[in-house]
Write a protein that holds these residues in place. Sequence first.
Motif, PDB file in Angstrom:
ATOM      1  N   LEU A 165      65.519  75.189 -23.340  1.00  0.00           N
ATOM      2  CA  LEU A 165      65.690  73.522 -22.834  1.00  0.00           C
ATOM      3  C   LEU A 165      66.817  74.050 -21.798  1.00  0.00           C
ATOM      4  N   SER A 166      67.339  75.138 -21.960  1.00  0.00           N
ATOM      5  CA  SER A 166      68.871  74.945 -20.459  1.00  0.00           C
ATOM      6  C   SER A 166      67.353  75.055 -19.768  1.00  0.00           C
ATOM      7  N   ALA A 167      66.882  76.291 -19.944  1.00  0.00           N
ATOM      8  CA  ALA A 167      66.433  77.879 -18.826  1.00  0.00           C
ATOM      9  C   ALA A 167      65.379  76.388 -18.013  1.00  0.00           C
ATOM     10  N   SER A 168      64.851  75.638 -19.019  1.00  0.00           N
ATOM     11  CA  SER A 168      63.658  74.308 -17.998  1.00  0.00           C
ATOM     12  C   SER A 168      63.836  74.276 -18.175  1.00  0.00           C
ATOM     13  N   MET A 169      64.682  73.046 -17.726  1.00  0.00           N
ATOM     14  CA  MET A 169      65.945  72.115 -17.199  1.00  0.00           C
ATOM     15  C   MET A 169      65.889  72.882 -15.695  1.00  0.00           C
ATOM     16  N   LEU A 170      66.735  74.088 -16.116  1.00  0.00           N
ATOM     17  CA  LEU A 170      66.899  74.598 -14.939  1.00  0.00           C
ATOM     18  C   LEU A 170      65.937  75.031 -13.545  1.00  0.00           C
ATOM     19  N   LEU A 177      71.202  83.888 -13.813  1.00  0.00           N
ATOM     20  CA  LEU A 177      71.897  83.894 -12.634  1.00  0.00           C
ATOM     21  C   LEU A 177      70.724  83.255 -11.681  1.00  0.00           C
ATOM     22  N   ILE A 178      69.838  84.587 -11.179  1.00  0.00           N
ATOM     23  CA  ILE A 178      68.499  84.582  -9.516  1.00  0.00           C
ATOM     24  C   ILE A 178      68.160  82.877  -9.913  1.00  0.00           C
ATOM     25  N   LEU A 179      67.861  82.610 -11.074  1.00  0.00           N
ATOM     26  CA  LEU A 179      66.978  81.119 -10.754  1.00  0.00           C
ATOM     27  C   LEU A 179      68.341  79.989  -9.628  1.00  0.00           C
ATOM     28  N   SER A 180      69.400  80.076 -10.394  1.00  0.00           N
ATOM     29  CA  SER A 180      70.360  79.461 -10.069  1.00  0.00           C
ATOM     30  C   SER A 180      70.942  79.558  -8.457  1.00  0.00           C
ATOM     31  N   VAL A 181      70.339  81.153  -8.699  1.00  0.00           N
ATOM     32  CA  VAL A 181      71.040  81.097  -6.712  1.00  0.00           C
ATOM     33  C   VAL A 181      69.856  80.798  -6.049  1.00  0.00           C
ATOM     34  N   MET A 182      68.475  80.558  -5.872  1.00  0.00           N
ATOM     35  CA  MET A 182      66.905  79.800  -6.121  1.00  0.00           C
ATOM     36  C   MET A 182      67.708  78.572  -5.611  1.00  0.00           C
ATOM     37  N   LEU A 183      68.277  78.213  -6.652  1.00  0.00           N
ATOM     38  CA  LEU A 183      68.085  76.982  -6.708  1.00  0.00           C
ATOM     39  C   LEU A 183      69.017  75.740  -5.815  1.00  0.00           C
ATOM     40  N   ALA A 184      70.719  76.834  -5.919  1.00  0.00           N
ATOM     41  CA  ALA A 184      71.472  76.947  -4.631  1.00  0.00           C
ATOM     42  C   ALA A 184      71.204  76.952  -3.228  1.00  0.00           C
ATOM     43  N   VAL A 185      70.221  77.554  -3.139  1.00  0.00           N
ATOM     44  CA  VAL A 185      69.406  78.284  -1.991  1.00  0.00           C
ATOM     45  C   VAL A 185      68.410  76.623  -1.018  1.00  0.00           C
ATOM     46  N   LEU A 186      67.450  76.816  -2.308  1.00  0.00           N
ATOM     47  CA  LEU A 186      66.655  75.327  -2.014  1.00  0.00           C
ATOM     48  C   LEU A 186      67.137  74.048  -1.999  1.00  0.00           C
ATOM     49  N   LEU A 187      68.185  73.991  -2.376  1.00  0.00           N
ATOM     50  CA  LEU A 187      69.007  72.175  -2.746  1.00  0.00           C
ATOM     51  C   LEU A 187      69.938  73.204  -0.917  1.00  0.00           C
ATOM     52  N   THR A 188      70.481  73.332  -1.068  1.00  0.00           N
ATOM     53  CA  THR A 188      70.878  73.591   1.060  1.00  0.00           C
ATOM     54  C   THR A 188      69.502  73.189   1.500  1.00  0.00           C
ATOM     55  N   LEU A 189      69.110  74.019   1.983  1.00  0.00           N
ATOM     56  CA  LEU A 189      67.610  73.695   2.843  1.00  0.00           C
ATOM     57  C   LEU A 189      66.726  72.669   2.243  1.00  0.00           C
ATOM     58  N   ALA A 190      66.561  72.090   1.675  1.00  0.00           N
ATOM     59  CA  ALA A 190      66.058  70.838   1.861  1.00  0.00           C
ATOM     60  C   ALA A 190      67.101  69.539   2.067  1.00  0.00           C
ATOM     61  N   ILE A 191      68.723  69.511   1.375  1.00  0.00           N
ATOM     62  CA  ILE A 191      69.064  68.779   2.143  1.00  0.00           C
ATOM     63  C   ILE A 191      69.301  69.210   4.154  1.00  0.00           C
ATOM     64  N   ARG A 192      69.181  69.730   4.595  1.00  0.00           N
ATOM     65  CA  ARG A 192      69.739  70.302   5.839  1.00  0.00           C
ATOM     66  C   ARG A 192      68.303  69.560   6.273  1.00  0.00           C
ATOM     67  N   ARG A 193      67.178  70.175   6.026  1.00  0.00           N
ATOM     68  CA  ARG A 193      65.806  69.448   6.824  1.00  0.00           C
ATOM     69  C   ARG A 193      65.892  67.931   6.660  1.00  0.00           C
ATOM     70  N   THR A 194      66.463  67.350   5.133  1.00  0.00           N
ATOM     71  CA  THR A 194      66.161  65.740   4.945  1.00  0.00           C
ATOM     72  C   THR A 194      67.179  64.867   6.380  1.00  0.00           C
ATOM     73  N   ASN A 195      66.094  63.887   6.755  1.00  0.00           N
ATOM     74  CA  ASN A 195      66.631  63.281   8.360  1.00  0.00           C
ATOM     75  C   ASN A 195      67.013  62.361   7.759  1.00  0.00           C
ATOM     76  N   VAL A 196      68.021  61.679   8.712  1.00  0.00           N
ATOM     77  CA  VAL A 196      69.113  60.693   8.379  1.00  0.00           C
ATOM     78  C   VAL A 196      68.055  59.361   9.231  1.00  0.00           C
ATOM     79  N   ARG A 197      67.177  59.950  10.300  1.00  0.00           N
ATOM     80  CA  ARG A 197      66.084  59.031  10.969  1.00  0.00           C
ATOM     81  C   ARG A 197      65.390  59.349  10.922  1.00  0.00           C
ATOM     82  N   LEU A 198      64.174  58.819  11.773  1.00  0.00           N
ATOM     83  CA  LEU A 198      63.350  59.044  11.776  1.00  0.00           C
ATOM     84  C   LEU A 198      62.643  60.837  12.337  1.00  0.00           C
ATOM     85  N   ALA A 199      63.177  60.792  13.192  1.00  0.00           N
ATOM     86  CA  ALA A 199      63.373  61.661  14.756  1.00  0.00           C
ATOM     87  C   ALA A 199      64.452  62.304  15.344  1.00  0.00           C
TER      88      ALA A 199
END
Lengths: 250, 370, 314
Positions: B258-263, B348-370
């Motif tokens: 279950l923990s791996a599934s949540m990850l 560990l690999i999955l955790s690293v992937m999560l960290a990378v994707l989260l960082t990218l997602a946060i960076r690309r989410t704009n605080v404005r429309l453009a």
Amino acid sequence: MNTPAIVARKLTRRFGTFTAVDHISFEVQSGEVFGFLGANGAGKTTAIRMLTGLLAPSEGEATVAGYDIRTAADRVRERIGYMSQRFSLYDDLTVRENIRLYGGIYGLQDDEIARRSEVMLGELEFTPPVTAMVRALPLGWKQKLAFSVALLHQPAVVFLDEPTGGVDPITRRQFWELIYRAAAKGTTVFVTTHYLDEAEYCDRLSIMVDGKVAALGTPAALKAEFSVASLDDVFVTLARGTASSGERSP
Amino acid sequence: MSAQPALLAFMRKEVRHLLRDRQTLAILLLLPIAQLLLFGFAVRTDIHAVRVAVVAPASDAASAALRTRFANSGRFQLLPAVPHADSLESLLRRGQVDVGVVLPPRLADRLTAGEATRVLVVSDAIDPNTGTTMQTYAIAILRDWQDALGAARSAVRIETRLRMRFNPTLESVNLFVPGLIALILTMVTSLMTAISLSREKERGTFEVLLVSPLHPWQIIVGKVLPYLALAMANVVSVLLAAWLVFHVPFQGSVSLLLSASMLFALVGLAFGVLIAAITNSQLAAMLAALGGTMLPNTMLSGLIFPVTSMPLPLQLLTNIVPARWFIEIVRGIMLKGVGLSVLWPQLLILSVMLAVLLTLAIRRTNVRLA
Amino acid sequence: MSAPAIVVQGVTKTFGETPALRGVSLSVAAGELFGLVGPDGAGKSTMFRVLTTLLVPDAGSATVMGHDVVRDLWAIRSLVGYMPGRFALYADLSVEENLRFFASVFGTSIEAGYDLIAPIYRQIEPFRDRRAGALSGGMKQKLALSCALVHRPQLLLLDEPTTGVDAVSRREFWDLLDQLRASGLTIVASTPYMDEASRCDRIGLMQDGRVLAIDAPAAIGAQFPRALFAVHGGPRARMIAELRRYPFVASAYPFGETVHFSDRRLAESPDTIRRELADYLAVADLQEVRVAPIAPGIEDTFMELMGESPSVAA
């Protein structure tokens, strides 16, 4: 031949237990500019859908351009034109492509389309190039062009659903001049609008409230009937006179 | 009034719409090619590079000959000598060996004496199809070896015993269930969050939410958490169904699974958020989610086609497919019964992937429309 | 004299090749009801998005309640109530659920904001359990306004709140805005309907990304450069045709029942103009037509200013 262009008799449409259009009856003569007014949710859109053959009535009947909307809906659609504020022309096609498309859909041959298109664009004094994408045209041109394209196949009746929404005041008036020109040539124009000064431009108008026709007549007659100075006041008197349920007509 | 010109006119219009929507057109042309390439290269019913370990208690000519045969066959990859059968078990659990051939002690004496000699062939049968195929290959080598021995001696009686590890009854469902969990999780997380976020934008309510004290990340977390809960509920229901209805074995720790599934679900959610941030419409978000998650997760994750059989470039590609690692984890827990000590690299690999994707997602989410 | 609520200076914003705002400057005083008036494409929505910090201007600057729209966006986002066009509401949530959600997003509750939204919300409260998607246009509009107000903002920004709504609901809506303004709230609303604009304290006329004029409605009318007359009583098409043939005509436009006419000659007195026109019309067999001087309205001035601006709709 003086058969009316549109005849509606006790036209009714229900959705489940809700009656959107409640036994409306009226006639529109050929070449008339008829205003079809009413609040949102009063049943206007449903009524227009029935008259254009898109929706079958629950009760009652109507003929448009001489054909019965129940039994000959496809023939009705051949003889009418339609234009609305929300949709008129395809944004990602050019002016010429749009004209050819609508001409083709209504069965006109290519050379006929070309001929009529030239006449139409000349009358509009259309300055942008025909190779321009419609999305690049200013709104005023889009609406005027859309109206003309709706008339390309020379329909007997043209239905206009809030055609001048959001358009600047000069273009609005130019649009109505186009409407008059079409009516003068014998096309019946059935138009809805939220601009009450435009309601004055109609030969006759009807006002729908809660699915029924609450008023029908010329602008002058309606103002006299309700003893008010403007159509705005007629409208307000009618709308406030009924208890509104707040439900939106589907 | 003929309908033909109308139909032609309409078709012409549709073609124009299609040609002018460059983004969708690119996807629709490239996707089938990508699929074709994947199917062409990834689908392998023949197997290469079967990793074989020969367990020989004593080194003698006969076992050396067997080892040489395996090494020289085109299909096998001979692993370094394994002294004991216990070590073989550990190698199988770690997924480091596909087939083990266990030779009895005093092989040379037995052969000379003409005694019955039992050779044990153990295959990793998580995928029952490849398991039986590998076994067939191994038996063929053994026959050749036996014939060669027999040529030099009078009577060589070699009996092969076969064991299919981790999937003794060769059920396909045992193979598929772990992969299915991965697919369901991907669908609920990546696909649904991408659609939900881009629909909010299309609806116009996103604009109003932005003009409030809420930070964009709060909006996103708020949207995403219900899908996480839904995903976990799905995992539990799939496991229950697998266990009760299909009797899929469950050897290992449920809480680890279950923990791996949540990850893995979190990885999917982060990817869904990223997709919504970089696409402009619900349609584009959906296509990107399908192409970017569902497709690799079915083709490149080892769900159906074994990774080891793919050509090297594709094998390398599978390293960045999160589902590949997740499926290894789930199979390990459910069918092999291994735990954290074996599976920590994949986690560990999955955790690293999560960290990378989260960082990218946060960076690309704009605080404005453009 | 308190500080202005909004100051915009030379704001320009271009999308690809289309300039949406071209060097727009305006200011809104605290407690004012300010109208942005203009057709679609004038740049009204873009202006709102700059003021709500959703877009960054390419050039120029803007401050809202003293905060810069680029640097202090979080300060602005807490004190503004925003209603974008097309009523951004959650169709599958009920009226009450929508309201409660927007209240909670601002860290407050329906109860805390109730007295402010009461005159509006009371009209839809009987439908509080109905899905927002099933409401009529007028009801959606009231709900959207309540949602924008529930957190007691200092400034209300309404982007075309009356578009697509019938005349009665429109009137009622502006009555509500009057009441809100009386309570001290600063309101900026945009509309393409020129008749509504006359209910504002001041209005800004916009066309093609530019501001044509800013002033109180009456003063805007006064910007019309010539004497204006209402001509009515005869068949409209013929009246217009004859007026346009008149040698001294400057403009002749239909306005509902009447036609608004203005004469080119600035030196002549209104009386002379009226008499000469009446004579001309009588000769054209339109004796029943009456000519009366009228005060120019917002629409008259808008059309006049449009004609002077280079990118007029053809």
